[in-house]
Design a protein around this motif. Sequence first.
Motif, short mmCIF file in Angstrom:
data_model
loop_
_atom_site.label_atom_id
_atom_site.label_comp_id
_atom_site.label_asym_id
_atom_site.label_seq_id
_atom_site.Cartn_x
_atom_site.Cartn_y
_atom_site.Cartn_z
N ASP A 31 -35.32 34.23 -30.20
CA ASP A 31 -36.77 34.31 -29.93
C ASP A 31 -37.05 35.39 -28.89
O ASP A 31 -38.01 36.17 -29.02
CB ASP A 31 -37.29 32.97 -29.41
CG ASP A 31 -37.30 31.91 -30.49
OD1 ASP A 31 -37.23 32.27 -31.68
OD2 ASP A 31 -37.35 30.71 -30.14
N SER B 84 -43.61 30.99 -26.64
CA SER B 84 -43.05 31.14 -27.99
C SER B 84 -41.56 31.45 -27.97
O SER B 84 -40.96 31.70 -29.01
CB SER B 84 -43.78 32.27 -28.73
OG SER B 84 -43.63 33.50 -28.04
N GLU C 271 -39.35 38.46 -29.94
CA GLU C 271 -40.70 38.51 -29.38
C GLU C 271 -40.85 39.50 -28.22
O GLU C 271 -41.96 39.92 -27.93
CB GLU C 271 -41.11 37.11 -28.90
CG GLU C 271 -41.13 36.06 -29.98
CD GLU C 271 -42.12 36.39 -31.09
OE1 GLU C 271 -43.16 37.00 -30.79
OE2 GLU C 271 -41.84 36.04 -32.26
#
Length: 558
Positions: A421, A415, A425
């Motif tokens: 990101d 992901s 995350e």
Amino acid sequence: MVSRLNGSPSPPIHDNDEESPDMNQFNTFIIVCAPIVKQCPQWTASEISTGVSRGVLSFTENYNRSPGRHHIIACRIRTTAHMGLTSKILGLAWTATALAASYIGVTAYHEHWSKDKADIIYEKTRRNQTILERCKTLLSEYATPLWGMNSHLQTGYNSLFRNVQRPEYHRERLYASDGGLIVMDWLLAEEDDLPKLFGLNLSAGYSKPEIEVPTEEPREGDMSRTDFSHQDASSSSSTSERPTVIISPGICNNSDAHYIRGFSAAAQKAGYRVVIFTPRGCAELATTVKLFTWGDTSDLECAIHHVQELFPRSPLLGVSFSLGANLMGRYVGRQGKIDIDFCREREKREPNYKQPLTLVVAVSLNANGHEAIKHLKTRYPNTYYAFLSKKLVNLLERHQEAFAKELDVKELVKSIRTVEDYDREFSCKVDPSIAFETYYLDQSCKDDLRNITVPTLILNALDDPLVPSETLPKDLPSINHNVTLALTNHGGHLGWAQTDSNGGPLSFLVPSETHWHDIAILEWIRATLDVLREEKEEKEEEEKEEEKEEQVTVAPDM
């Protein structure tokens, strides 16, 4: 009053100056020499001579009349297989002449346009003026290689092609209060007394270790457990006054980065003790499910206090690069708040206690993370932004086994495609106290720089592709007189390659092994230390004079 020293050949740089030269918009000329061997009407020697002469004269006239335009001189010398021996010799002679003219033109262009000089912005105080007067390199012009006027080539050369021999490091491992591993690589001189403190053998240098997970569980808050023996901590080395340079590298970098090797070797040669602080997880596998973040200064704080404990009389000099400069800026700007308990405890034993760092240097500083990410996404989505994103993913993948009990790294990286990101995350989820919405603003040093209380030099290039020039704190010196801002037109990100005076005929292409900023920084550090020492001596003399006056005043009364 803020003063500005600017002696560069290009016009002064202003925020909204449309006439300001862009990094890739240079007034250039090209001399093209193209000998073409093919069947064609034969050129006589006089025709060749006339053509070359007219071309050179045309260039000279046009250049003197309008130097702001691009000029191209094409000198084509064509020969045929049927030319006589004399004609061939003349043709080769004129080819050599054209090549020589090209070489002279290129070197003349380099001599005129490749000169750069830092634009110094500072508050006009006695200390700042005295320091700058002693910084010859910082105030003088320097020549970049012909290719060095391109910021991407400067940045790429420093990252990919600069080759500096790895110094002989000695590795120390500390453990922070959360059990996280802090790696510090010391660079020792043979005459240094640090080996006595640690019980080291100088011949047993550090070679790049295999990355492995430590088998022993660290104790909470244990900072004394290292690979070195501290049994001789009371030796003379603990009172050594040799200045210690603490280096904070850029994102995902450690002591093996070429720009770190280059500066640390130069600092050691200049007589300093050097230690490289490595962001968590960038040298060896992390012992906790936490890697470095954009602006978490806790590990840097531990490292600085550790060095201060080892060498309480040694001036500690913070030199930082790129993301490490943001960390150092946050730390030094927030010392009063972060170290308040530590300072109070120290002041009970040492009334003259002062803040840990004596001075700070920040190179290629990006003080606004939010704007930096926005800039990279917009201008360089498939180059710099993609490269940084890949580096972060690779760093996380390298910790797959180390994080196996707490985190499924293999699934997580699916992901993650960008820097944002990664932080959304991983960084912000590992530490719930961090909110991603304000992550880059909260972790930037922009506001902390106003609170700096020690001499600080910020060095940036205006053509840095990773740091937008509009985010540079150009008004900071007027707010905080402790900060001096040095801006160059060229240099890229952590570049500043300069020509090698011993490079021979191709010196305009060959970069020097030591980059300009390495010399300028060390010169500024030496000047600052000298001025601080002189100020201290002056203060001591004034105190002695006051004591004498008090004694003279009290004597008649007795």
